[in-house]
Design an enzyme around this catalytic site. Structure first.
Site, PDB file in Angstrom:
ATOM      1  N   VAL A   1     -56.038  17.478  36.248  1.00 45.92           N
ATOM      2  CA  VAL A   1     -56.837  16.247  36.253  1.00 45.92           C
ATOM      3  C   VAL A   1     -57.095  15.791  34.819  1.00 45.92           C
ATOM      4  CG1 VAL A   1     -57.950  16.593  38.483  1.00 45.92           C
ATOM      5  CG2 VAL A   1     -58.947  17.643  36.436  1.00 45.92           C
TER       6      VAL A   1
ATOM      7  N   ARG B   1     -54.445  15.101  31.502  1.00 47.47           N
ATOM      8  CA  ARG B   1     -53.479  14.070  31.166  1.00 47.47           C
ATOM      9  C   ARG B   1     -52.113  14.547  31.653  1.00 47.47           C
ATOM     10  NH1 ARG B   1     -55.901   9.608  30.445  1.00 47.47           N
ATOM     11  NH2 ARG B   1     -54.347   8.746  29.033  1.00 47.47           N
TER      12      ARG B   1
ATOM     13  N   ASP C   1     -53.146  14.857  39.707  1.00 41.08           N
ATOM     14  CA  ASP C   1     -53.755  13.524  39.785  1.00 41.08           C
ATOM     15  C   ASP C   1     -53.311  12.642  38.629  1.00 41.08           C
ATOM     16  OD1 ASP C   1     -55.729  11.703  41.084  1.00 41.08           O
ATOM     17  OD2 ASP C   1     -56.742  11.866  39.146  1.00 41.08           O
TER      18      ASP C   1
ATOM     19  N   GLU D   1     -46.904   6.727  34.909  1.00 47.03           N
ATOM     20  CA  GLU D   1     -47.735   6.205  35.995  1.00 47.03           C
ATOM     21  C   GLU D   1     -47.525   4.701  36.132  1.00 47.03           C
ATOM     22  OE1 GLU D   1     -51.810   7.355  35.398  1.00 47.03           O
ATOM     23  OE2 GLU D   1     -51.359   9.489  35.465  1.00 47.03           O
TER      24      GLU D   1
ATOM     25  N   HIS E   1     -54.036   9.144  40.155  1.00 45.76           N
ATOM     26  CA  HIS E   1     -54.991   9.040  39.047  1.00 45.76           C
ATOM     27  C   HIS E   1     -56.322   8.448  39.525  1.00 45.76           C
ATOM     28  CE1 HIS E   1     -55.154   8.714  34.384  1.00 45.76           C
ATOM     29  NE2 HIS E   1     -56.322   9.067  34.884  1.00 45.76           N
TER      30      HIS E   1
END
Length: 318
Positions: free
Chosen positions: A225, A227, A251, A256, A275
């Site tokens: 969670v 980077r 996540d 992204e 995310h």
């Protein structure tokens, strides 16, 4: 520091825009997208990076002309905006420390429970109308290694401890209650849950690689969670495929949104979320209120809080 009577606030925008509340009419607000940022920077006294996923600041900052004296990002991480020119400047950088800590900790706890109790399997068997009895893992009595000893890492450790998990925190330097990097391999080798919550720096880039996944025990579950680039994603996919570890939950990702053709979508035992660990109902309003409070401190000449050490890439602990 001289503060203009009606300062110019430049917002690197995204929808929905920030609600500036009691600042309305007190500041000259300019809005820009990534393409227009470089041209607008010389006009700004303050830059609000509301589009916290954008890397436009890194590209635009080295240009000609004056630069804002203060940059605030509506995120915990600052790697998306720091560049050598900004790091070397006198510009103050602040982040959204204080908004995301407990939501992220709750999300990690939810992931741990979901994996231990095989909730994804239950949902899938229900979808297939299969009555499949299984035994699940007990959470209380397990061990966690939380990598990243900042506010988010500490909140994760506290929340897991409430579930009966024994957490160990690993930070940049050892101190009371926090292990240093030299202890990392030893701690992840006996952890049931390895949680990545560190900032992205030169030292943490892809720190979870083939060797580190090889150190973990076969029953371990890895959660990121922090980077995306803390992890060598190909190495993780291989570790899951070869059953070096029991599972993982990500996540955050190097790219992204996660591309549709990424092998991670089909990696065995991997939970993918977009995310969202820190994004609870009302989070944008909290970010807006936080910025307004910081702005009022700045306008009154009071010291800012959440000031990032630009060389380290995060807000130092107290």
């Amino acid at each position: 520091m001289h503060i203009p009577t009606r300062p110019t606030l430049l917002v690197l925008d995204t929808d929905p825009p920030p609600r500036l509340g009691r600042l309305t009419g007190r500041v000259r607000v300019l809005r820009t997208d990534a393409a227009g940022l470089a041209g607008r920077l010389p006009e700004a006294d303050v830059l609000l990076v509301w589009d916290f996923a954008s890397t436009a600041v890194r590209a635009a900052w080295p240009g000609d002309g004056p630069r804002p004296v203060w940059v605030h990002t509506a995120s915990a991480g600052v790697d998306h905006l720091l560049c050598p020119e900004l790091a070397a400047s006198e510009t103050v950088v602040t982040n959204a420390r204080g908004v995301f800590e407990q939501p992220v900790a709750e999300y990690v706890a939810a992931l741990v429970l979901a994996v231990a109790k095989d909730l994804p399997g239950t949902v899938e068997f229900q979808r297939r109308r299969e009555w499949r009895h299984r035994e699940t893992r007990r959470v209380a009595g397990t061990r966690a290694c939380v990598v990243g000893s900042g506010p988010i890492g500490r909140a994760i450790a506290r929340t897991l401890k409430a579930l009966g998990v024994t957490p160990a925190l690993v930070g940049r330097v050892p101190r009371t209650g926090v292990h240093g990097p030299a202890d990392l391999d030893r701690l992840i080798a006996r952890a049931d849950w390895v949680i990545a919550a560190a900032p992205l720096t030169e030292k943490t880039y892809r720190m979870f690689d083939t060797r580190r996944f090889g150190v973990m025990q076969p029953s371990a579950v890895f959660v990121n969670v922090g980077r995306g680039d803390l992890v060598d994603e190909d190495a993780l996919a291989g570790a899951l495929r070869d059953r070096w570890i029991a599972g993982a939950a990500l996540d955050v990702f190097a790219a992204e949104p996660l591309p549709a053709d990424s092998p991670l979508w089909h990696a065995p035992g991997l939970l993918v979320s977009p995310h969202m660990a820190g994004d609870t109902v009302g989070w944008r309003d909290e970010l807006g209120m936080q910025f307004v409070e910081l702005y009022e401190r700045w306008a009154a000449g009071r010291p800012l809080v959440n000031v990032v050490d630009k060389k380290r890439g995060y807000v130092p602990g107290h």
